[in-house]
Motif scaffolding. Sequence first.
Motif, mmCIF file in Angstrom:
data_model
loop_
_atom_site.group_PDB
_atom_site.id
_atom_site.type_symbol
_atom_site.label_atom_id
_atom_site.label_comp_id
_atom_site.label_asym_id
_atom_site.label_seq_id
_atom_site.Cartn_x
_atom_site.Cartn_y
_atom_site.Cartn_z
ATOM 1 N N GLN A 219 0.829 -1.193 0.000
ATOM 2 C CA GLN A 219 0.000 0.000 0.000
ATOM 3 C C GLN A 219 0.871 1.254 0.000
ATOM 4 O OE1 GLN A 219 -3.478 -0.307 -0.235
ATOM 5 N NE2 GLN A 219 -2.729 -2.392 -0.628
ATOM 6 N N PRO A 220 0.616 2.182 -0.914
ATOM 7 C CA PRO A 220 1.406 3.423 -0.947
ATOM 8 C C PRO A 220 1.103 4.274 0.280
ATOM 9 C CG PRO A 220 -0.453 3.585 -2.448
ATOM 10 C CD PRO A 220 -0.438 2.160 -1.953
ATOM 11 N N ARG A 223 2.522 9.662 -0.596
ATOM 12 C CA ARG A 223 3.030 10.028 -1.917
ATOM 13 C C ARG A 223 2.951 11.544 -2.156
ATOM 14 N NH1 ARG A 223 3.572 5.472 -5.320
ATOM 15 N NH2 ARG A 223 4.180 3.780 -3.925
ATOM 16 N N SER A 311 2.409 -2.212 3.967
ATOM 17 C CA SER A 311 2.350 -0.786 3.649
ATOM 18 C C SER A 311 3.752 -0.201 3.606
ATOM 19 C CB SER A 311 1.511 -0.062 4.703
ATOM 20 O OG SER A 311 1.582 1.339 4.538
ATOM 21 N N GLU A 312 3.896 0.875 2.861
ATOM 22 C CA GLU A 312 5.132 1.637 2.909
ATOM 23 C C GLU A 312 5.309 2.211 4.310
ATOM 24 O OE1 GLU A 312 5.766 3.102 -1.691
ATOM 25 O OE2 GLU A 312 4.707 4.433 -0.321
ATOM 26 N N ASP A 316 10.019 5.319 3.277
ATOM 27 C CA ASP A 316 9.424 5.587 1.971
ATOM 28 C C ASP A 316 8.894 7.017 1.891
ATOM 29 O OD1 ASP A 316 9.549 2.872 0.692
ATOM 30 O OD2 ASP A 316 8.377 2.356 2.455
ATOM 31 N N HIS A 320 9.836 9.867 -0.658
ATOM 32 C CA HIS A 320 8.861 10.572 -1.499
ATOM 33 C C HIS A 320 9.034 12.087 -1.381
ATOM 34 C CE1 HIS A 320 7.196 6.746 -2.170
ATOM 35 N NE2 HIS A 320 6.321 6.695 -1.179
#
Length: 554
Positions: A219-220, A223, A311-312, A316, A320
Amino acid sequence: MKILQGLWTHKPLPRMWVLIALALWLVTFGNWPLWREVASLGHLGDLTEILYAAGLGVIVMGLTTMLLGLLCWPGTHMVVVAFFLLASAFASYFMATYHVVIDSTMMTNVLQTDLRESRDLMSWQLLGAVMGVAVLPFAWYWRVRPSPVKWTVMVKQNLALVVGGFAITILALVLTFQSFASLMRNHTHVRYLVNPLNSLWSLGVVASEPFQQRNQTLQPLGRDAALAAPRTENAKPPLLVLVVGETARSTNFAVNGYGRPTTPHLSRLAGLGEIASFTNAWSCGTSTATSLPCMFSHLGKDKFEALDSPSENLLDVLHHAGLAVIWVDNQSGCKGLCERVVQHDTAALKEPAVCAGGQCLDEIMLRDLDAQIAALPQERRAKGLVVVLHQMGSHGPAYFKRSPPAQKAFQPECTTNVLKDCTREGLVNAYDNSIVYTDHFLNQVMQWQKARGNKNAMAMVYLSDHGESLGENNLYLHGLPYAIAPDHQKRIPWVTWVSKDFQDRRGVSQTCVNQIGNQRVSHDNLFHSVLGLLNVSTKVYQAPLDLYAPCAKP
């Protein structure tokens, strides 16, 4: 009589009797830590209690017999018997020696342990336990060669074992239910001492975890993350060093009030008001495998444990935001956290001064760190750097290996990994020396940062993944289920240093941070506190969980 004669001959024995004999061996010799614990809890005080304990033995016997009946077939019986015996031998040794339990978390730790950690657990006592509980009975099983039978007869025999085991289990439960229920309710750790059922159950739980997550797609997260502009013009890009400690318990840090001078550098800096030490910090797990993914998650302990898809994580989101991120590991890996950022492992390094015996002291992570940073993309370095240093820290049971001679302030020191053979003084001295070295290492990190002061605005956050038991209540190491684990396994150190340049850039007051050091904090705060400290804006950021938000100017 024929069965007894068969113990010493090559004559095959009836198959059912061999399996029943193995089950009886496992219940008695393979479960001696269980019976020792039952005795220590006062459940063998009179004849009635002895009968109830015998009932527990019958329950374990019935369940073990059922499993052997279900799993032992011509192509599997040797593997099954070997696994049952070895699992019982290893588990009984570690449960008896360190008073740990075998649950799914401990099984995860076992499966993720690397060679460096495994070597620290080896001993002649372990070899003796494996020989006595596993190798000798397996040699006997190999020698007697259970009599071959037709498939139809084998099916009937296995069915008889399953039905018979089930029947005696139910009967024993009915006769001893009140005592059995009281024991399991009031002393929940006992259920994790039953060999080899604990290992089988824990393996099943670990193996089923991927299937319990309904959505396997990563899951992102964050972002939309972006690095906010600094408060001052021409501000230097930030460099945050996040030091992830290992097995450090807060109560043994002098900067947190411990009576021994284990943290001379941190204590001096705290006295000058240059660092803040949170004295009431708590982990979200009692092992690295649990705490590490949890502390880098945005969810917090409760929601993370209920997570149904991967998940990230914090790294991450920082990536981003455009920051350069690098994970440097002197431990058993990042547990999947650093898969999408640059990572460097010290395991293969061979520097005699700091890597004696195949294990490197933590200062190895600072060697060539400048070169590793220089290799990161320049456009990201221009925005800022996040360096994660994953320590070997105070990893046990070989605490004496975690400090060099220059940091061995307390003597005599325990120099064995069999902690029950150590004196209380020697054990605590060895552990405290590892904290002295961690203090030395953190000071080295800050000195390294200050040497880069013309390039970056510096900050450092240090916190441990979990704590440690050092023989209190006869418990050692860590990894007990969180609900029953003592505070020593859950209370951790948390230190923050913010340089003058960083304070000017972010508007965070070190003096203010110092003043809030006695509030209760936990791993739940880490994700949002790091984002806030670096001034990363994203929808997943929660200001109420940011420790430093009250000390930051808009």
